[in-house]
Design an enzyme around this catalytic site. Structure first.
Site, PDB file in Angstrom:
ATOM      1  N   GLU A   1      -9.819  48.568  -3.949  1.00 32.30           N
ATOM      2  CA  GLU A   1      -8.841  48.852  -2.894  1.00 32.30           C
ATOM      3  C   GLU A   1      -9.598  48.711  -1.582  1.00 32.30           C
ATOM      4  O   GLU A   1     -10.394  49.565  -1.215  1.00 32.30           O
ATOM      5  CB  GLU A   1      -8.266  50.256  -3.069  1.00 32.30           C
TER       6      GLU A   1
ATOM      7  N   SER B 170     -14.530  48.611   2.455  1.00 29.79           N
ATOM      8  CA  SER B 170     -14.349  47.385   3.224  1.00 29.79           C
ATOM      9  C   SER B 170     -14.314  46.171   2.302  1.00 29.79           C
ATOM     10  O   SER B 170     -14.746  46.236   1.137  1.00 29.79           O
ATOM     11  CB  SER B 170     -15.487  47.226   4.231  1.00 29.79           C
TER      12      SER B 170
ATOM     13  N   CYS C 105      -6.581  51.890   6.117  1.00 30.96           N
ATOM     14  CA  CYS C 105      -6.369  50.474   5.779  1.00 30.96           C
ATOM     15  C   CYS C 105      -4.897  50.089   5.801  1.00 30.96           C
ATOM     16  O   CYS C 105      -4.562  48.900   5.769  1.00 30.96           O
ATOM     17  CB  CYS C 105      -6.991  50.144   4.429  1.00 30.96           C
TER      18      CYS C 105
ATOM     19  N   GLU D  91      -9.876  43.390  10.779  1.00 28.61           N
ATOM     20  CA  GLU D  91      -9.553  44.817  10.740  1.00 28.61           C
ATOM     21  C   GLU D  91     -10.419  45.574  11.753  1.00 28.61           C
ATOM     22  O   GLU D  91     -11.649  45.579  11.647  1.00 28.61           O
ATOM     23  CB  GLU D  91      -9.787  45.372   9.339  1.00 28.61           C
TER      24      GLU D  91
ATOM     25  N   PRO E   7     -14.744  55.911   0.445  1.00 27.74           N
ATOM     26  CA  PRO E   7     -15.071  55.657   1.852  1.00 27.74           C
ATOM     27  C   PRO E   7     -15.100  56.932   2.685  1.00 27.74           C
ATOM     28  O   PRO E   7     -14.832  58.030   2.185  1.00 27.74           O
ATOM     29  CB  PRO E   7     -13.910  54.766   2.288  1.00 27.74           C
ATOM     30  N   TRP E   8     -15.388  56.751   3.982  1.00 29.17           N
ATOM     31  CA  TRP E   8     -15.518  57.902   4.870  1.00 29.17           C
ATOM     32  C   TRP E   8     -14.240  58.263   5.613  1.00 29.17           C
ATOM     33  O   TRP E   8     -14.210  59.282   6.299  1.00 29.17           O
ATOM     34  CB  TRP E   8     -16.643  57.689   5.882  1.00 29.17           C
TER      35      TRP E   8
ATOM     36  N   LYS F 224     -19.820  58.151  -6.107  1.00 29.16           N
ATOM     37  CA  LYS F 224     -20.659  58.189  -4.904  1.00 29.16           C
ATOM     38  C   LYS F 224     -19.772  58.195  -3.671  1.00 29.16           C
ATOM     39  O   LYS F 224     -19.096  57.209  -3.381  1.00 29.16           O
ATOM     40  CB  LYS F 224     -21.597  56.981  -4.828  1.00 29.16           C
ATOM     41  N   PRO F 225     -19.770  59.280  -2.910  1.00 25.18           N
ATOM     42  CA  PRO F 225     -19.022  59.298  -1.645  1.00 25.18           C
ATOM     43  C   PRO F 225     -19.796  58.539  -0.574  1.00 25.18           C
ATOM     44  O   PRO F 225     -20.973  58.207  -0.745  1.00 25.18           O
ATOM     45  CB  PRO F 225     -18.940  60.784  -1.312  1.00 25.18           C
ATOM     46  N   SER F 226     -19.132  58.271   0.540  1.00 28.88           N
ATOM     47  CA  SER F 226     -19.818  57.651   1.674  1.00 28.88           C
ATOM     48  C   SER F 226     -20.996  58.520   2.108  1.00 28.88           C
ATOM     49  O   SER F 226     -20.922  59.754   2.064  1.00 28.88           O
ATOM     50  CB  SER F 226     -18.851  57.484   2.842  1.00 28.88           C
TER      51      SER F 226
END
Length: 476
Positions: free
Chosen positions: A250, A229, A284, A380, A152-153, A177-179
């Site tokens: 996660e 997410s 999170c 969230e 995630p970012w 793969k990154p955000s």
């Protein structure tokens, strides 16, 4: 990083432009201005990365734990040596404060790689034995294969480490793969690792959701791991199920922070404010859902509001700020939308406004008077917004704490040891902190229940998640 820098994928130990030449601008969230461009990779790029990872796996899987340990330790040393460069890049890509990134994110990332380097030498199966007369059995613990990973970012560098380190330590190869909004330091990590890992062991493919789907649905990976997410996790689980791929999820959180009337109000408010506002609440596990007992509710709301008013957001080079901007314009709209839609019975005790006229800064916010069914309690927010509810007794506190779809993290604030023990048992969350919130260590597992996903990051449990079990039996 200089303006107009062009990023590339990293495949098979080399920098690689996207096959179809597509790029997207990267936006500095502190200014809202373009500072670089990054690939929007397609199926051809994913296929190339999977081919490199598959070829590398045939050799990497047969390396000894000692060899993998040495490679990862050298990788960690190199990251530490280039910490300043990585911190600067992470800050520009995310808006994070330079000082806090250098002190709170880089050292744990290096430590976690070193932990998994050592843990690689501790993996073992059950002892051999004759469980059937005349036959000897033992268990082999093996790497899964090629692992597709999505990060995630909110913590680009650290989440990349959480994914790649245990997978590689266990003998797997990775396509990560990154955000699409924060790929910079992940590509840098792959470039650094190439000095110590054989080509194809760690590959980075940059792109959007379609790139991620191509990654998950590709035939090669045997496991898909994502931090993201709930929506993204469900999409990954659904896509992976079509090919019976293993998943490691996660996902989101909505951490309850249960404050009893014997808690130290001032100390708790200060610690919870840090736990709720750090990284602009884009965590999170963030301490953003407070449940307070009747005797301390009003005082605690006031204490939190005072903390919010004294908490500063601003530029990355300002040493007095606790957090920077929200990551992108969509996230800014999401967070402000929650506050704009607050019901009439809610009170806005602090914040709730944009800060400045550039970038995506949002003020530290406190909202009280909410009901359990309100949107801001159930969903969230992922921003610097702390909500406060008043519970009547311990049973109601437990019911409300558990009464969301998430199950990642929680905390209890009390001086009563027996009560703390009861609460840690009753709270339905993968982590329960007592009189603290948010510390993590490499030796302990991190992962959730319910819609927060399954599988563990960190710890030996996280390493085991990237292995498979084989029974071997010999006739004597």
């Amino acid at each position: 990083m200089t303006a107009k820098t062009v990023l590339h994928n990293f495949i098979g130990g080399e920098s690689a432009a996207p096959a179809d030449g597509r790029y997207e601008d990267l936006i500095d969230p502190a200014t809202g201005e373009v500072f670089a461009s990054a690939p929007v990779s397609g199926e051809a790029d994913v296929d190339k990365a999977m081919g490199a990872a598959s070829a590398a796996f045939e050799k990497w899987r047969n390396t000894t734990p000692s060899e993998r340990q040495q490679a990862l330790l050298k990788f960690a040393d190199a990251i530490e040596a280039r910490a300043g460069e990585l911190v600067k890049a992470e800050s520009q890509n995310t808006g994070k404060p330079l000082g806090l990134t250098a002190s709170e994110e880089l050292p744990p990332a290096v430590d976690q790689i070193r932990f998994f380097a050592g843990a690689a030498r501790l993996l073992e199966g059950r002892s051999a034995g004759q469980y059937l007369q005349g036959f000897e059995s033992y268990v082999r613990r093996e790497p899964v294969g090629v692992c597709a990973q999505v990060t995630p970012w909110n913590y680009p560098l650290m989440m990349a480490v959480w994914k790649l380190a245990p997978a590689i330590a266990a003998g797997n190869t990775v396509v990560l793969k990154p955000s699409d909004t924060t790929p910079v330091t992940t590509v840098m990590l792959a470039e650094i690792a190439a000095e110590f890992l054989p080509p194809g062991v760690l590959n980075v493919v940059v792109g959007d959701r379609d790139t991620g789907r191509a990654l998950v649905t590709h035939k090669t990976p045997q496991m898909v791991s994502i931090t993201g997410s709930v929506r993204a996790g469900m999409e990954v689980a659904s896509a992976a199920s079509a090919d019976l791929k293993r998943t490691h999820l996660e996902l989101g959180g909505k951490a309850p922070v249960v404050v009893f009337d014997d808690a130290d109000i001032a100390a708790a408010a200060e610690a919870i404010a840090v736990g709720g506002y750090f990284n602009a609440g884009q965590d999170c596990t963030a301490a953003t859902r407070v449940l307070a007992s009747p005797r301390v509710y009003s005082d605690f709301v006031a204490a939190l509001a005072e903390q919010a008013k004294n908490t500063k957001t601003g530029a990355a080079d300002d040493e007095d700020v606790l957090f920077g901007p929200l990551n992108n314009s969509r996230q800014f709209e999401r967070v402000s939308g929650f506050v704009d839609r607050l019901p009439d019975h809610a009170a806005l005790d602090a914040g709730g406004v944009r800060v400045g006229d550039r970038g995506f800064y949002y003020a530290p916010t406190v909202v009280s008077g909410l009901k359990q069914t309100d949107e801001a309690v159930q969903d969230e927010i992922f921003g610097p917004v702390i909500t406060v509810q008043q519970f009547s007794d311990e049973d109601e506190a437990v019911a409300w704490a558990n009464g969301v779809e998430y199950g990642l993290a929680s905390s209890v604030w009390t001086k009563d040891h027996a009560r703390a023990m009861r609460m840690t048992q009753r709270l339905d969350f993968g982590c329960v902190w007592v009189n603290c919130h948010i510390p993590l260590v490499a030796e302990m597992p991190h992962g959730g229940f319910k819609h927060s996903g399954h599988g563990k990051d960190l710890s030996v449990y996280g390493l085991e998640d990237y292995t498979r079990i084989k029974h071997v039996m010999h006739a004597l």
